[in-house]
Scaffold this motif. Sequence first.
Motif, mmCIF file in Angstrom:
data_model
loop_
_atom_site.group_PDB
_atom_site.id
_atom_site.type_symbol
_atom_site.label_atom_id
_atom_site.label_comp_id
_atom_site.label_asym_id
_atom_site.label_seq_id
_atom_site.Cartn_x
_atom_site.Cartn_y
_atom_site.Cartn_z
ATOM 1 N N LYS A 98 -13.022 -9.837 75.338
ATOM 2 C CA LYS A 98 -14.295 -10.467 75.724
ATOM 3 C C LYS A 98 -15.461 -9.503 75.497
ATOM 4 O O LYS A 98 -16.483 -9.851 74.917
ATOM 5 C CB LYS A 98 -14.230 -10.883 77.195
ATOM 6 C CG LYS A 98 -15.445 -11.659 77.627
ATOM 7 C CD LYS A 98 -15.372 -12.098 79.063
ATOM 8 C CE LYS A 98 -16.670 -12.823 79.400
ATOM 9 N NZ LYS A 98 -16.770 -13.201 80.787
ATOM 10 N N ASN A 138 -20.947 -20.789 71.956
ATOM 11 C CA ASN A 138 -21.259 -21.814 72.958
ATOM 12 C C ASN A 138 -20.886 -23.215 72.447
ATOM 13 O O ASN A 138 -21.653 -24.157 72.538
ATOM 14 C CB ASN A 138 -22.755 -21.749 73.335
ATOM 15 C CG ASN A 138 -23.017 -22.463 74.644
ATOM 16 O OD1 ASN A 138 -22.081 -22.716 75.409
ATOM 17 N ND2 ASN A 138 -24.265 -22.820 74.894
ATOM 18 N N GLU A 141 -17.168 -18.931 73.650
ATOM 19 C CA GLU A 141 -18.322 -18.522 74.461
ATOM 20 C C GLU A 141 -19.435 -17.935 73.592
ATOM 21 O O GLU A 141 -20.617 -18.162 73.851
ATOM 22 C CB GLU A 141 -17.884 -17.510 75.536
ATOM 23 C CG GLU A 141 -17.095 -18.174 76.666
ATOM 24 C CD GLU A 141 -16.473 -17.172 77.649
ATOM 25 O OE1 GLU A 141 -16.735 -15.959 77.513
ATOM 26 O OE2 GLU A 141 -15.717 -17.622 78.543
ATOM 27 N N LYS A 154 -11.109 -17.940 73.603
ATOM 28 C CA LYS A 154 -12.081 -18.017 74.710
ATOM 29 C C LYS A 154 -13.387 -17.284 74.357
ATOM 30 O O LYS A 154 -14.487 -17.800 74.545
ATOM 31 C CB LYS A 154 -11.425 -17.383 75.945
ATOM 32 C CG LYS A 154 -12.110 -17.700 77.248
ATOM 33 C CD LYS A 154 -11.233 -17.280 78.428
ATOM 34 C CE LYS A 154 -12.020 -17.397 79.708
ATOM 35 N NZ LYS A 154 -11.942 -16.241 80.561
#
Length: 616
Positions: free
Chosen positions: A337, A283, A280, A276
């Motif tokens: 993250k 992108n 991100e 994930k």
Amino acid sequence: MAETQYTEDNIRSLDWKEHIRMRPGMYIGKLGDGSSPDDGIYILLKEVIDNCIDEFVMGAGKTIEVTIKDKTVSVRDYGRGIPLGKVVDVVSKMNTGGKYDSLAFKKSVGLNGVGTKAVNALSNYFRVESVRDDKQKAAEFSAGNLTLEEDVIDTTKRKGTKVVFVPDDTIFKNYKFRNEYVVKMLKNYCYLNNGLTIIYNGEKYYSENGLKDLLAETIHVEDQEYPIIHLKGDDIEIAMTHSKTQYSEEYYSFVNGQNTTQGGTHLAAFREAAVKTIREFYNKPFEGSDIRKSIVSAISVKVMEPVFESQTKTKLGSTEMGPGLTTVRTFINDFVKTNLDNFLHKNPEVADALLRKILQAERERKELSGIRKLARDRAKKASLHNKKLRDCRVHLTDTKNPKSLESTLFITEGDSASGSITKSRDVNTQAVFSLRGKPLNSYGMTKKIVYENEEFNLLQAALDIEDEMENLRYNNIVIATDADVDGMHIRLLLITFFLQFFPELIKENHLYILQTPLFRVRNKKETIYCYSEEERVAAIEKLKPKPEITRFKGLGEISPDEFVHFIGDDIRLDPVMLDGATSIETLLEFYMGKNTPDRQDFIINNLKVEIDAVES
């Protein structure tokens, strides 16, 4: 038919030691002989060391001394020492221990209230010695029974606890401690506990950089796609890189210092969070498998009151970080993250190398997609009537079944050998895969060959490791070939296949060679199977004057009635191990690459003895 009486006389309460000795698997998993890292003798060692680690975590004692000589194990810490009045109780009364006071041991690692009792009950000899406030108290046991309780005496020894034990050889048959497994276990303790020193048989182990050191030892610098990313936070530590040569994903996961070899909720969360975060960051909607392909990573988390899916704690089942706390998934996702994203922003050269690796994986997957579908369809059809695989009932993925660690796949050559094993195997835990002739030399080939070659494709399907190691169906993969030149060659070709495409099977100690006897020596009263010339000489001496001697030339010559001895309780396995000092690429190039004078010299100097012994 007469009805069986069921009265109060039928109900029997076993005391703690009887229960452990009668059902050892419930406490320590499988028994084994020390050829596998999850065999019981290593769990006994681990349980004793876990108590020392808990002392270290509490800030008491920075050094642990471990000695193993023959079958005697000694473990000494410099912690606070067991309270002298409780020395006997702590090692011989169930549900007695410091870990019930969860303020003292919120994130401890051992089998709460059971660990040292299991070691005590399963040992011929067990001695515990505690030093506190310049006084010492000691007690000795045999099979859990108290044999000696010493009075408290004055001493000048440093405070702490010392445990000495000898595993019971009526429970652990023909066992021996393998240095490689012990060292690996002790190094893991050092990686997970910065500042801890372990001295093992005089060698000192210490880690400065935690999981980063673990990865550095696992994957050579020249094989790293980019320098190891090392992220640390409260209750979590992660190290990761990608391999230049390896195809599959490889993970080392830990909870509260326990090596969760079968992963669990924390590993699943990390794999998801990494994908994930990387999507991100770039992108781009990359496939998860392309991001994770060739990843080599380690994760350690500390969880309050963890729930495991088995008594030996190889798979985490907890969904929360602790009672009333956030979920494991959210905690890991938030940490990755923030920290991985920050790292990639600050280190553009690593971000570029990672992007190149993902794009390369994407290209390779697209090239393989057509052939992969064909191969899958072929494997599916074959599995309906797969003559190569005689499966068993219990698999490694059945984590709630205590027998799952015993799941074994024998890879045999030819029909006669596979016939003998198939007839004499335990259908619950032992499966057989039979090869047709010699497998291909896969050195230097791409993953494409795994799908194009029917035998490799069916073997991959039988193991179920195409997508991820977590699906591995057998804990032990055993190469069972004749002990002659052809058999040795087949072993080498199979090991090459695993090293080339699934090296973590070897790194995680799943691959073995089956030892089979070379001779049978017998008289009218006794039969002795001999695995070496020395054993044959000893057997002839024992059964003289004139025993009958049979030389087994191949596995096919051994009848199923006899074979059952060699794959049952007395099975002898040689683990296939990797030397951390040599890269896989170098190893394969030397043994399986173009013929070189170096290799010829090596063979002449080393293999001649083997062949002479086999042919004599």
